[in-house]
Design an enzyme around this catalytic site. Structure first.
Site, PDB file in Angstrom:
ATOM      1  N   CYS A  57       1.790  51.354  -7.070  1.00 10.67           N
ATOM      2  CA  CYS A  57       3.035  50.648  -7.401  1.00 10.67           C
ATOM      3  C   CYS A  57       2.838  49.809  -8.664  1.00 10.67           C
ATOM      4  CB  CYS A  57       3.439  49.747  -6.241  1.00 10.67           C
ATOM      5  SG  CYS A  57       4.860  48.698  -6.592  1.00 10.67           S
ATOM      6  N   LYS A  98       2.286   4.594   1.242  1.00 13.14           N
ATOM      7  CA  LYS A  98       2.414   5.165   2.589  1.00 13.14           C
ATOM      8  C   LYS A  98       2.068   6.657   2.504  1.00 13.14           C
ATOM      9  CE  LYS A  98       5.516   5.375   6.565  1.00 13.14           C
ATOM     10  NZ  LYS A  98       5.482   6.819   6.763  1.00 13.14           N
ATOM     11  N   LYS A 143      10.879   3.238   3.156  1.00 13.02           N
ATOM     12  CA  LYS A 143      10.954   4.700   3.093  1.00 13.02           C
ATOM     13  C   LYS A 143      11.721   5.120   1.841  1.00 13.02           C
ATOM     14  CE  LYS A 143       9.587   6.956   6.025  1.00 13.02           C
ATOM     15  NZ  LYS A 143       9.986   7.333   7.370  1.00 13.02           N
ATOM     16  N   CYS A 171       8.888  50.607  -6.863  1.00 13.68           N
ATOM     17  CA  CYS A 171       8.480  52.018  -6.931  1.00 13.68           C
ATOM     18  C   CYS A 171       9.247  52.925  -5.980  1.00 13.68           C
ATOM     19  CB  CYS A 171       6.984  52.148  -6.656  1.00 13.68           C
ATOM     20  SG  CYS A 171       6.526  51.799  -4.944  1.00 13.68           S
ATOM     21  N   GLU A 194       0.849  -1.193   0.000  1.00 13.49           N
ATOM     22  CA  GLU A 194       0.000   0.000   0.000  1.00 13.49           C
ATOM     23  C   GLU A 194       0.884   1.242   0.000  1.00 13.49           C
ATOM     24  OE1 GLU A 194      -3.281  -0.396   3.067  1.00 13.49           O
ATOM     25  OE2 GLU A 194      -1.981  -2.080   3.592  1.00 13.49           O
ATOM     26  N   ASP A 199       1.553  10.394   3.324  1.00 15.12           N
ATOM     27  CA  ASP A 199       2.283  11.310   4.201  1.00 15.12           C
ATOM     28  C   ASP A 199       1.281  12.252   4.860  1.00 15.12           C
ATOM     29  OD1 ASP A 199       4.372  12.419   5.490  1.00 15.12           O
ATOM     30  OD2 ASP A 199       5.168  13.535   3.789  1.00 15.12           O
ATOM     31  N   CYS A 238       4.794  46.977   0.428  1.00 10.62           N
ATOM     32  CA  CYS A 238       4.799  48.277  -0.223  1.00 10.62           C
ATOM     33  C   CYS A 238       3.402  48.855  -0.020  1.00 10.62           C
ATOM     34  CB  CYS A 238       5.104  48.129  -1.713  1.00 10.62           C
ATOM     35  SG  CYS A 238       4.843  49.645  -2.652  1.00 10.62           S
ATOM     36  N   CYS A 264      10.352  49.895  -1.360  1.00 11.36           N
ATOM     37  CA  CYS A 264       9.883  48.933  -2.361  1.00 11.36           C
ATOM     38  C   CYS A 264      10.902  48.851  -3.486  1.00 11.36           C
ATOM     39  CB  CYS A 264       8.529  49.373  -2.905  1.00 11.36           C
ATOM     40  SG  CYS A 264       7.972  48.431  -4.349  1.00 11.36           S
ATOM     41  N   TYR A 287      -6.718   2.051   6.273  1.00 13.08           N
ATOM     42  CA  TYR A 287      -5.859   0.931   5.880  1.00 13.08           C
ATOM     43  C   TYR A 287      -5.819  -0.222   6.879  1.00 13.08           C
ATOM     44  CZ  TYR A 287      -2.848   3.626   9.029  1.00 13.08           C
ATOM     45  OH  TYR A 287      -2.356   4.335  10.095  1.00 13.08           O
TER      46      TYR A 287
END
Length: 660
Positions: free
Chosen positions: A422, A111, A305, A402, A109, A113, A417, A399, A218
């Site tokens: 801008c 795995k 793994k 600008c 199956e 995460d 900003c 910024c 599962y």
């Protein structure tokens, strides 16, 4: 009469949930489901004594939790021993044969995460959901489990059952969540697993419901219905209404198991969710019982793994970009490296706190990984490789586009900003306005917006509607036909419903979901503009931040002037949603994409298929209904031919779109 209708609606909605989440065979459109759910809610509001715990309306209660109580697992949730290479798997098989003296079948199956959970059903009704915790004790997260649509509140049969599974966040949900958090100046989740874990530990089930978690189950711990094998129990779990992962395989030989692990290590990026390995179990429950347990893990199972997907690179520079809300985001420019099958040359640094915490400097040698195999990030600085010439990075006070002031607002991690004029913000807003989730103006991508802005043809989104073919034909990448197509696409966008316009306007904190809620509530833009804070905050899921942001936006004279200009050119400001046909060319069909597509990106093709009612899968199986292939199609195409599955070129999608 009301009682009978309520029971009919509950049974119908539970049937649709089962077909959608467990069988991957949607029976109706989302809009039809929503109408039935609304009818049920209205009936239950009128007759509160008829509300039962298994009603679909009870998924998200109004009460915010004060905390989580502790659950003691009757059967401990043990961890699995790990295998890191082929030799470890062969050793696992040899130990089993040595103990049993006979051959076994292995169930493999994916795995997932995510976060391990345990659910208890009594008489078919969900009564408890808990986290793994330390294996002996977990946290009671029942209310949050009920907020996950794919987990049934009531099973298909009235059985007693304790089942184990994994709650996860799909990649698409993870991307959307992080995008929203970035726009709000909130820290990003590193990967989908962290996002799922953080979500399940929220004390407000409404937040859980909004983040689109999912689950696969599962393992059966206790049940009044048990089979003789693990594979048989998985089928029983599915029949009861709990979602199980479709990519399960049974093998007689460990070498076939090894091949299965290698295959999914290569193909894991094709899945819509994250996996970090393969779980291998002895199939026979009698053989499992004979093999028994160690103090920490079962002897009949092991987790293979996948190798870590990291690489070492060098930070060549740190570049700043300005988003449509003014957030200034630093990005590391890297020496290109290969990770998870793609070339990585950039990594988001999120904000100045992130850079300071990791002490990232220009010139540093760093370890890079794809968080959740999606977002490239720097996980470590190799300080021992410093020469002394590395340059610390200091966030500028202005910024970068600008040169107006860049400020850090209280409670936010990002610098912003604060100049609404801008150019970077304006261009990003126009790109956002034209995006598929907003006004969906095909052909108006970032490079075209850049050209139009630099040539002085547009200064805001309203200017788009004044563009003529003759304005475009002399620009780079434009010919007569492409210019005509863009003007047509812009004209077509005027008919989009209000929710898309609201999202496209780029009001801070108003994402697609909030835009739909607001459009559904007010129906007309003018009514929303007049709504005060109390009216807004009274709408479920519209919180303080969103309400204040909406009031601030519509109190701005420039915003109101822009809206008036949009009205003048004929942009729709009402939520006129046409009924969606229940049938579509791809309704309920599972489609696999393979090869290099010429006209669409993979993401675009997936969105088109989903809009036509189909579902995109990552691999070809007997459940696949159609394979759409581009150039250089490989093993998936061959497998489709072997199984006799229909195959079409991408022209097939183009023809459907033309007919639409």
């Amino acid at each position: 009469m009301a009682k009978r209708r309520i029971e009919e609606l509950k049974e119908l909605l539970q049937k649709y949930d089962y077909h959608y989440h467990v069988l991957d065979q949607p029976l109706v459109e989302d809009s039809t489901y929503d109408l039935l759910l609304k009818e049920l809610k209205e009936l239950e509001d009128k007759f509160p004594d008829l509300v039962t715990p298994d009603s679909p309306t009870q998924r998200v209660g109004g009460q915010v939790l004060q905390g989580f109580s502790t659950v003691i697992h009757k059967t401990p949730m043990l961890s699995l021993a790990n295998a890191f290479n082929d030799g470890d798997l062969r050793d696992f098989a040899n130990r089993i044969y040595k103990t049993l003296g006979e051959k076994v079948k292995y169930v493999c199956e994916l795995k997932i995460d995510g976060l391990a959970v345990s659910l208890i059903y009594q008489g078919g009704m969900l009564v408890q959901g808990a986290t793994r915790g330390d294996g002996e004790r977990g946290e009671d997260i029942t209310q949050n489990i009920k907020a996950i649509k794919g987990i049934p509140l009531k099973l298909q049969r009235p059985v007693d059952l304790e089942v184990r599974g994994e709650v996860y966040m799909p990649k698409k949900s993870f991307e959307l969540l992080n995008k929203e958090r970035e726009e709000k100046g909130e820290p990003l989740f590193a990967n989908p697993r962290n996002a799922a874990a953080g979500t399940l530990r929220q004390l407000d089930p409404k937040i859980v419901a909004s983040r689109n978690l999912a689950a696969f189950f599962y393992g059966v711990v206790e049940s009044t219905e048990l089979g003789d094998s693990h594979r048989e129990n998985l089928q029983k779990v599915k029949e009861l209404g709990l979602p199980t992962n479709p990519h399960v395989a049974v093998f007689d030989e460990i070498e076939d198991v090894i091949s299965y692990c290698q295959r999914w290590h290569e193909e894991r990026n094709t899945l819509p969710y994250e996996i970090d390995g393969i779980v291998i179990k002895v199939d026979s429950l009698k053989q499992q019982q004979r093999l028994g347990f160690t103090a920490k893990s079962p002897r009949w199972a092991i987790a293979y793994k996948f190798p870590a997907q990291k690489a070492i690179s060098v930070v060549k520079d740190i570049e700043l970009t300005v988003g449509r809300t003014g957030a200034i985001t630093p990005t590391a420019i890297l020496e290109p490296v290969q990770i998870a099958g793609t070339t990585v040359s950039r990594a988001s640094l999120h904000n100045s706190d992130y850079i300071a915490e990791k002490d990232i400097r220009i010139g540093d040698t760093v370890v890079v990984q794809k968080a959740g195999d999606i977002i490239p990030e720097i996980v470590e600085v190799l300080k021992e490789k410093r020469s002394g010439e590395e340059q610390p990075f200091i966030m500028p006070k202005r910024c970068p586009v600008c040169q107006n002031a860049a400020v850090r607002l209280e409670g936010e991690a990002a610098y912003r900003c604060i100049n609404p004029k801008c150019p970077a913000q304006i261009k990003e807003l126009i790109i956002h306005y034209a995006s598929r989730g907003a006004m969906d103006i095909e052909g108006l991508g970032p490079s075209i917006v850049e050209q139009l802005y630099e040539k002085g043809l547009i200064k805001d989104v309203a200017d788009l509607y004044y563009l003529k073919v003759e304005d475009l034909v002399n620009l780079e990448r434009f010919a007569q036909k492409s210019a005509e197509n863009l003007v047509t696409a812009i004209e077509k966008s005027k008919k989009q419903p209000l929710n898309r316009l609201l999202f496209g306007l780029g009001i801070r904190f108003v994402g697609q979901k909030a835009a739909k809620l607001l459009a559904k509530e007010f129906k007309e833009l003018d009514l929303l503009i007049k709504a005060d804070y109390d009216r807004l905050i009274g709408i479920p899921e519209i919180g303080d931040k969103i309400a204040n942001s909406i009031r601030e936006y519509f109190s701005n004279s420039d915003a109101l002037q822009l809206i008036n200009r949009l009205k003048e050119v004929g942009v729709n400001t009402k939520e006129e949603i046409s009924p969606i046909p229940l049938e579509s060319v791809l309704a309920g069909k599972t489609v696999v994409l393979t090869g290099t597509l010429e006209h669409f990106s993979r993401k675009e093709a997936q969105e088109i298929i989903e809009s036509l009612g189909g579902k995109v899968a990552g691999s070809v199986s007997k459940k696949t209904d159609l394979v759409i292939c581009g150039e250089n199609a490989g093993s998936k195409l061959e497998k489709a031919k072997e199984l006799g599955i229909p195959v079409e070129k991408e022209q097939y999608l183009l023809e459907i779109l033309k007919k639409g």
